[in-house]
Design a protein around this motif. Structure first.
Motif, short mmCIF file in Angstrom:
data_model
loop_
_atom_site.label_atom_id
_atom_site.label_comp_id
_atom_site.label_asym_id
_atom_site.label_seq_id
_atom_site.Cartn_x
_atom_site.Cartn_y
_atom_site.Cartn_z
N GLU A 124 0.81 -1.22 0.00
CA GLU A 124 0.00 0.00 0.00
C GLU A 124 0.84 1.27 0.00
O GLU A 124 0.31 2.38 0.00
N GLY A 125 2.16 1.09 0.00
CA GLY A 125 3.05 2.24 -0.03
C GLY A 125 3.14 2.99 1.29
O GLY A 125 3.60 4.13 1.33
N GLN A 126 2.71 2.36 2.37
CA GLN A 126 2.73 2.99 3.69
C GLN A 126 4.00 2.60 4.42
O GLN A 126 3.99 1.86 5.41
N ILE A 127 5.10 3.09 3.93
CA ILE A 127 6.42 2.74 4.46
C ILE A 127 7.29 3.99 4.43
O ILE A 127 7.19 4.79 3.50
N ASP A 128 8.10 4.19 5.46
CA ASP A 128 8.90 5.41 5.49
C ASP A 128 10.22 5.23 4.76
O ASP A 128 10.51 4.17 4.21
N GLU A 129 11.03 6.29 4.76
CA GLU A 129 12.29 6.28 4.01
C GLU A 129 13.30 5.29 4.56
O GLU A 129 14.27 4.93 3.88
N ASN A 130 13.09 4.82 5.78
CA ASN A 130 13.99 3.84 6.39
C ASN A 130 13.47 2.42 6.27
O ASN A 130 14.00 1.51 6.90
N GLY A 131 12.41 2.25 5.48
CA GLY A 131 11.86 0.91 5.28
C GLY A 131 11.03 0.42 6.45
O GLY A 131 10.75 -0.77 6.57
N VAL A 133 7.56 0.44 9.08
CA VAL A 133 6.10 0.55 9.03
C VAL A 133 5.60 0.84 10.43
O VAL A 133 6.03 0.20 11.40
N THR A 134 4.71 1.81 10.57
CA THR A 134 4.08 2.08 11.85
C THR A 134 2.68 1.50 11.85
O THR A 134 1.97 1.55 10.84
N LEU A 135 2.30 0.93 12.99
CA LEU A 135 1.03 0.22 13.08
C LEU A 135 0.41 0.43 14.45
O LEU A 135 1.09 0.30 15.47
N PRO A 136 -0.89 0.74 14.51
CA PRO A 136 -1.55 0.86 15.82
C PRO A 136 -1.58 -0.50 16.50
O PRO A 136 -1.77 -1.54 15.85
N LEU A 137 -1.40 -0.51 17.80
CA LEU A 137 -1.44 -1.76 18.55
C LEU A 137 -2.79 -2.45 18.38
O LEU A 137 -2.87 -3.68 18.31
N GLU A 138 -3.84 -1.65 18.30
CA GLU A 138 -5.17 -2.21 18.12
C GLU A 138 -5.28 -2.97 16.79
O GLU A 138 -5.88 -4.06 16.72
N ALA A 139 -4.67 -2.43 15.72
CA ALA A 139 -4.69 -3.09 14.42
C ALA A 139 -3.89 -4.38 14.45
O ALA A 139 -4.27 -5.38 13.82
N LEU A 140 -2.77 -4.37 15.19
CA LEU A 140 -1.97 -5.58 15.32
C LEU A 140 -2.75 -6.67 16.05
O LEU A 140 -2.72 -7.84 15.66
N VAL A 171 13.14 -6.45 15.80
CA VAL A 171 12.03 -6.62 14.87
C VAL A 171 11.03 -5.47 15.00
O VAL A 171 10.44 -5.04 14.01
N ILE A 172 10.88 -4.97 16.22
CA ILE A 172 9.95 -3.86 16.46
C ILE A 172 10.59 -2.84 17.40
O ILE A 172 11.59 -3.12 18.04
N ARG A 173 9.95 -1.68 17.46
CA ARG A 173 10.28 -0.70 18.50
C ARG A 173 8.97 -0.03 18.92
O ARG A 173 8.04 0.09 18.12
N TYR A 174 8.92 0.34 20.17
CA TYR A 174 7.72 1.00 20.70
C TYR A 174 8.12 1.88 21.87
O TYR A 174 9.27 1.83 22.35
N SER A 185 -1.98 3.15 21.17
CA SER A 185 -0.56 3.42 20.96
C SER A 185 -0.08 2.76 19.67
O SER A 185 -0.75 1.88 19.11
N TRP A 186 1.07 3.18 19.21
CA TRP A 186 1.62 2.69 17.94
C TRP A 186 2.95 2.00 18.18
O TRP A 186 3.65 2.29 19.15
N LEU A 187 3.29 1.09 17.27
CA LEU A 187 4.62 0.48 17.28
C LEU A 187 5.19 0.54 15.87
O LEU A 187 4.47 0.75 14.90
N THR A 188 6.48 0.36 15.78
CA THR A 188 7.18 0.39 14.50
C THR A 188 7.71 -0.99 14.16
O THR A 188 8.35 -1.64 15.00
N ILE A 189 7.42 -1.45 12.95
CA ILE A 189 7.94 -2.73 12.47
C ILE A 189 9.19 -2.44 11.64
O ILE A 189 9.14 -1.70 10.67
N ARG A 190 10.29 -3.03 12.04
CA ARG A 190 11.54 -2.81 11.32
C ARG A 190 11.59 -3.66 10.04
O ARG A 190 11.00 -4.75 10.00
N PRO A 191 12.33 -3.21 9.03
CA PRO A 191 12.44 -4.00 7.80
C PRO A 191 13.14 -5.34 7.98
O PRO A 191 13.00 -6.23 7.15
#
Length: 224
Positions: A124-131, A133-140, A171-174, A185-191
């Protein structure tokens, strides 16, 4: 000429001391993963690796440990002999030493879901310049239940331990343990998630079937 003498000479030519090289190798072998953007210390280790890349790879080759370097994301990850690594040729080596660390069922499940969500955001192209992805914890949480038919651990202690482990694997950061109590809250999925789950496993998960074979991480599969 001894191996030690040859190594010392090669290090001196690159402006790196034997102590600095030893420190780098101990860090790599101890943690199994290195991400430049994690903190200042890891940035120093990563930059040092770039100075002595060939020496690090030769050293690990003797031990039959494979290194996956992702220059785009400034990350390194080690895999023991015999582990299947997306993007690297298969190895026939058998390995049964202490470098392997078994993943729990909960860790495997969450890694699979994170990989699926990462791939979805990538399409979906929802990825930042560092590869990343940010995702809401609720969505996860919702994706975990939809894909695997079971929710994330409900106990706060179990959930914290699970997310801490995946953070250690880079793998993630939060934001912190407190964030796990807030569904908004949101977390970041690393490439680096792509190096732990192959496209084959991802396709099987999307089809609703259980990942089969050695392509999927399992409690018997090994984390770096």
């Amino acid at each position: 000429m001894t191996i030690r003498t040859a190594l010392d000479d090669a290090l001196a030519a690159r402006g790196v001391s034997a102590e600095q090289f030893s420190e780098l190798m101990i860090r790599l072998l101890d943690h199994g993963v290195l991400c430049r953007d994690e903190n200042k210390r890891e940035a120093e280790f990563y930059d040092r690796y770039l100075q002595v890349t060939d020496l690090v790879e030769d050293y690990l080759a003797v031990l039959r440990i494979r290194l996956l370097h992702e220059p785009r994301f400034h990350s390194l990850r080690l895999f023991p002999p015999g582990a299947e690594v997306p993007g690297l040729a298969d190895s026939d080596d058998a390995f049964n030493s202490g470098l392997r660390e078994r993943l729990s069922q909960a860790e495997v499940a969450l890694i699979l879901v994170l990989r699926a969500e990462y791939d979805k955001s990538l399409r979906e192209g929802q990825i930042d310049e560092n590869g990343q992805v940010t995702l809401p914890l609720e969505a996860l949480s919702l994706a975990h239940k939809n894909l695997l038919g079971r929710p994330l651990p409900e106990g706060l202690v179990d959930r914290r331990n699970l997310f801490r482990r995946l953070r250690q694997l880079r793998v993630i950061r939060y934001a912190g343990d407190e964030a796990l109590e807030d569904s908004e809250s949101w977390l970041t999925i690393r490439p680096d998630i792509t190096s732990l789950v192959s496209d084959t496993v991802l396709a099987e998960l999307a089809d609703g079937s259980e990942p089969a074979g050695n392509d999927a991480p399992s409690p018997e599969e090994d984390a770096p």
